[in-house]
Write an enzyme that holds these catalytic residues in place. Sequence first.
Site, PDB file in Angstrom:
ATOM      1  N   ASP A   1       0.822  -1.212   0.000  1.00 57.69           N
ATOM      2  CA  ASP A   1       0.000   0.000   0.000  1.00 57.69           C
ATOM      3  C   ASP A   1       0.859   1.265   0.000  1.00 57.69           C
ATOM      4  OD1 ASP A   1      -2.376   1.374  -0.053  1.00 57.69           O
ATOM      5  OD2 ASP A   1      -2.676   1.304   2.125  1.00 57.69           O
TER       6      ASP A   1
ATOM      7  N   ARG B   1     -11.860   2.542  -8.824  1.00 57.46           N
ATOM      8  CA  ARG B   1     -10.972   3.691  -9.047  1.00 57.46           C
ATOM      9  C   ARG B   1     -11.221   4.285 -10.435  1.00 57.46           C
ATOM     10  NH1 ARG B   1      -5.180   2.600  -6.083  1.00 57.46           N
ATOM     11  NH2 ARG B   1      -6.088   2.012  -4.062  1.00 57.46           N
TER      12      ARG B   1
ATOM     13  N   ASN C   1     -10.814  -2.172  -5.923  1.00 60.67           N
ATOM     14  CA  ASN C   1      -9.989  -1.261  -6.735  1.00 60.67           C
ATOM     15  C   ASN C   1     -10.573  -1.009  -8.129  1.00 60.67           C
ATOM     16  OD1 ASN C   1      -6.819  -2.520  -5.382  1.00 60.67           O
ATOM     17  ND2 ASN C   1      -8.021  -0.746  -4.740  1.00 60.67           N
TER      18      ASN C   1
ATOM     19  N   ARG D   1      -5.396  -1.894   8.637  1.00 54.38           N
ATOM     20  CA  ARG D   1      -6.626  -2.610   8.297  1.00 54.38           C
ATOM     21  C   ARG D   1      -6.321  -3.682   7.264  1.00 54.38           C
ATOM     22  NH1 ARG D   1      -7.666   2.779   6.594  1.00 54.38           N
ATOM     23  NH2 ARG D   1      -7.041   3.085   4.410  1.00 54.38           N
TER      24      ARG D   1
ATOM     25  N   HIS E   1       2.837   3.433  -8.935  1.00 53.80           N
ATOM     26  CA  HIS E   1       2.586   2.020  -9.249  1.00 53.80           C
ATOM     27  C   HIS E   1       3.787   1.426  -9.990  1.00 53.80           C
ATOM     28  CE1 HIS E   1      -1.383   2.428  -7.703  1.00 53.80           C
ATOM     29  NE2 HIS E   1      -1.837   3.172  -8.680  1.00 53.80           N
TER      30      HIS E   1
ATOM     31  N   ASN F   1       1.364   3.425  -2.920  1.00 49.30           N
ATOM     32  CA  ASN F   1       1.970   3.843  -4.197  1.00 49.30           C
ATOM     33  C   ASN F   1       1.547   5.266  -4.583  1.00 49.30           C
ATOM     34  OD1 ASN F   1       2.934   1.267  -4.321  1.00 49.30           O
ATOM     35  ND2 ASN F   1       1.657   0.599  -6.036  1.00 49.30           N
ATOM     36  N   GLY F   2       0.248   5.542  -4.428  1.00 47.70           N
ATOM     37  CA  GLY F   2      -0.277   6.839  -4.842  1.00 47.70           C
ATOM     38  C   GLY F   2       0.288   7.966  -3.994  1.00 47.70           C
TER      39      GLY F   2
HETATM   40  C1  IPE Z   1      -5.500  -2.597  -0.495  1.00 47.61           C
HETATM   41  O1  IPE Z   1      -5.125  -1.277  -0.591  1.00 47.61           O
HETATM   42  C2  IPE Z   1      -5.458  -3.252  -1.853  1.00 47.61           C
HETATM   43  C3  IPE Z   1      -4.139  -3.465  -2.414  1.00 47.61           C
HETATM   44  C4  IPE Z   1      -3.007  -3.190  -1.822  1.00 47.61           C
HETATM   45  C5  IPE Z   1      -4.127  -4.066  -3.725  1.00 47.61           C
HETATM   46  P1  IPE Z   1      -6.215  -0.116  -0.795  1.00 47.61           P
HETATM   47  O2  IPE Z   1      -5.444   1.147  -0.866  1.00 47.61           O
HETATM   48  O3  IPE Z   1      -7.098  -0.437  -1.923  1.00 47.61           O
HETATM   49  O4  IPE Z   1      -7.060  -0.229   0.547  1.00 47.61           O
HETATM   50  P2  IPE Z   1      -7.827   0.902   1.357  1.00 47.61           P
HETATM   51  O5  IPE Z   1      -8.751   1.574   0.388  1.00 47.61           O
HETATM   52  O6  IPE Z   1      -6.809   1.845   1.901  1.00 47.61           O
HETATM   53  O7  IPE Z   1      -8.538   0.159   2.458  1.00 47.61           O
HETATM   54  C1  IPE Z   2      -1.435   0.254  -3.511  1.00 47.87           C
HETATM   55  O1  IPE Z   2      -1.201   1.624  -3.512  1.00 47.87           O
HETATM   56  C2  IPE Z   2      -1.590  -0.312  -4.895  1.00 47.87           C
HETATM   57  C3  IPE Z   2      -2.969  -0.666  -5.260  1.00 47.87           C
HETATM   58  C4  IPE Z   2      -4.002  -0.631  -4.464  1.00 47.87           C
HETATM   59  C5  IPE Z   2      -3.205  -1.095  -6.628  1.00 47.87           C
HETATM   60  P1  IPE Z   2      -2.403   2.639  -3.587  1.00 47.87           P
HETATM   61  O2  IPE Z   2      -2.758   2.888  -4.999  1.00 47.87           O
HETATM   62  O3  IPE Z   2      -3.519   2.198  -2.714  1.00 47.87           O
HETATM   63  O4  IPE Z   2      -1.729   3.948  -2.988  1.00 47.87           O
HETATM   64  P2  IPE Z   2      -2.353   4.907  -1.887  1.00 47.87           P
HETATM   65  O5  IPE Z   2      -2.761   4.049  -0.734  1.00 47.87           O
HETATM   66  O6  IPE Z   2      -3.515   5.583  -2.516  1.00 47.87           O
HETATM   67  O7  IPE Z   2      -1.249   5.846  -1.524  1.00 47.87           O
HETATM   68 MG    MG Z   3      -3.985   2.450  -0.749  1.00 38.91          MG
END
Ligand code: IPE
Ligand code: IPE
Ligand code: MG
Length: 241
Positions: A21, A72, A69, A195, A38, A23-24
């Site tokens: 978790d 998104r 996901n 979580r 990503h 990346n964004g």
């Molecule tokens: C969990 O991360 C899913 C993956 C890492 C693929 P999310 O970023 O989607 O989860 P939430 O929204 O913070 O619970």
């Molecule tokens: C996890 O990083 C990768 C995926 C869920 C695909 P996020 O994309 O959830 O990154 P944040 O949590 O928004 O920073």
């Molecule tokens: Mg995330």
Amino acid sequence: MPLPADIRSDAIPRHIAVIMDGNGRWAKAQGWQRIKGHRAGADAVTRCVEACNDLGVEFLTLYAFSTENWQRPKSEVAALMTLLERFLKEQLSRMVADNVRLQAIGRLTDLPQSCQEELHRCIEATSQNTGVTMILALSYGSREEIVDGIRSLLRNVSEGHLDSAMITPDVVSKHLYTRYFPDPDLLIRTSGEMRLSNFLLWQCSYAEIVILQKFWPDFQKEDLYQSVRDYQKRQRRFGAV
Ligand code: IPE
Ligand code: IPE
Ligand code: MG
């Protein structure tokens, strides 16, 4: 390579699961678009697999894309699917060289056709490898998995192959996507969130949990080693005293 200092070879977790978790947020922190995070996250996957191979971890499950996901923005979903396909194409030779066996769990038929084909090609090409088994969780949701498991159990009962009185936790486990793998011993989540986000709810009943503050693209091999050191300090009791 020799085991890193302080890691005991007799207490390596057989199965490590990772919620990759952040990346964004990693990308945003540098003023970049989420997709750059990503892309950097894909490199972190390579480091994580290598570290598991070094330690002799048997199974590594990586949460790469959840059922949630799909909600998104279309552009991010499309970019993630393109990245997945490219990752598989680029990684295949490395997986073969490093003796990595690829597997996948989730509602894989939700993925674009070209991703599914690449995935099955890599699974097939690495099926005889004997190093770490890397299990990608793709379009994966634990509740969906349990629903699919219940459907499969009910089918078996209605067709007369199974007596409902014989349904035990072990039988349920055999109807989940993870039926070929042991339960995770260690669950790691990056980016500080505490979580499960619909990941391996049944299977992580007794997993030890390590939360790392750093974002996934910053994950280094040393973070995997340190998580295993933390794991080795835990006393797993499974409800006993
Ligand atoms: C969990 O991360 C899913 C993956 C890492 C693929 P999310 O970023 O989607 O989860 P939430 O929204 O913070 O619970
Ligand atoms: C996890 O990083 C990768 C995926 C869920 C695909 P996020 O994309 O959830 O990154 P944040 O949590 O928004 O920073
Ligand atoms: Mg995330």
